[in-house]
Design a protein around this motif. Sequence first.
Motif, PDB file in Angstrom:
ATOM      1  N   UNK A  37     -24.174 -45.222  32.348  1.00  0.00           N
ATOM      2  CA  UNK A  37     -22.978 -46.049  32.483  1.00  0.00           C
ATOM      3  C   UNK A  37     -22.362 -45.884  33.880  1.00  0.00           C
ATOM      4  N   UNK A  38     -22.321 -44.645  34.349  1.00  0.00           N
ATOM      5  CA  UNK A  38     -21.789 -44.376  35.686  1.00  0.00           C
ATOM      6  C   UNK A  38     -22.628 -45.083  36.750  1.00  0.00           C
ATOM      7  N   UNK A  39     -23.930 -45.027  36.613  1.00  0.00           N
ATOM      8  CA  UNK A  39     -24.825 -45.693  37.567  1.00  0.00           C
ATOM      9  C   UNK A  39     -24.591 -47.202  37.557  1.00  0.00           C
ATOM     10  N   UNK A  40     -24.470 -47.789  36.369  1.00  0.00           N
ATOM     11  CA  UNK A  40     -24.223 -49.229  36.264  1.00  0.00           C
ATOM     12  C   UNK A  40     -22.896 -49.609  36.922  1.00  0.00           C
ATOM     13  N   UNK A  41     -21.892 -48.795  36.695  1.00  0.00           N
ATOM     14  CA  UNK A  41     -20.591 -49.078  37.299  1.00  0.00           C
ATOM     15  C   UNK A  41     -20.641 -48.965  38.825  1.00  0.00           C
ATOM     16  N   UNK A  47     -22.355 -53.715  44.624  1.00  0.00           N
ATOM     17  CA  UNK A  47     -23.137 -54.935  44.830  1.00  0.00           C
ATOM     18  C   UNK A  47     -22.396 -56.227  44.522  1.00  0.00           C
ATOM     19  N   UNK A  48     -21.334 -56.160  43.771  1.00  0.00           N
ATOM     20  CA  UNK A  48     -20.608 -57.370  43.414  1.00  0.00           C
ATOM     21  C   UNK A  48     -19.494 -57.615  44.431  1.00  0.00           C
ATOM     22  N   UNK A  49     -19.700 -58.596  45.274  1.00  0.00           N
ATOM     23  CA  UNK A  49     -18.744 -58.885  46.352  1.00  0.00           C
ATOM     24  C   UNK A  49     -17.534 -59.694  45.883  1.00  0.00           C
ATOM     25  N   UNK A  54      -8.139 -54.877  42.119  1.00  0.00           N
ATOM     26  CA  UNK A  54      -7.804 -54.263  40.830  1.00  0.00           C
ATOM     27  C   UNK A  54      -9.062 -53.905  40.039  1.00  0.00           C
ATOM     28  N   UNK A  55     -10.039 -54.788  40.064  1.00  0.00           N
ATOM     29  CA  UNK A  55     -11.288 -54.524  39.346  1.00  0.00           C
ATOM     30  C   UNK A  55     -12.027 -53.336  39.967  1.00  0.00           C
ATOM     31  N   UNK A  56     -12.024 -53.283  41.274  1.00  0.00           N
ATOM     32  CA  UNK A  56     -12.676 -52.155  41.949  1.00  0.00           C
ATOM     33  C   UNK A  56     -11.973 -50.839  41.624  1.00  0.00           C
TER      34      UNK A  56
END
Length: 92
Positions: A37-41, A47-49, A54-56
């Motif tokens: 889960x940590x790796x996915x986050x 990678x998500x620009x 707030x999301x970051x």
Amino acid sequence: MHSRKNIREKTLDNCHEEFMKKIKYNDNVRIPELLNKKKDLKDKYNNNKTLSLDEKLQIRDEISDIKKEISQLKRDKDDYLLNNLKFVHSYF
């Protein structure tokens, strides 16, 4: 008929065995799940620009919480084994 000592030994056996099962589950299932889960986050964060600030920040908080949980699980294992080593060793 069971003596008092046998009842207490069985209880010690059961308690120790139960805690060791919990430790094994944490080591083999829970911690790897948390690491994935940590790796996915982290991947999502890096990678998500299109993520907002707030999301970051939320992702960073989740990663921090995961790290704390993993540390706590490892600490619980170490504490149990170190604190009960003399009892378990003398028993077995």
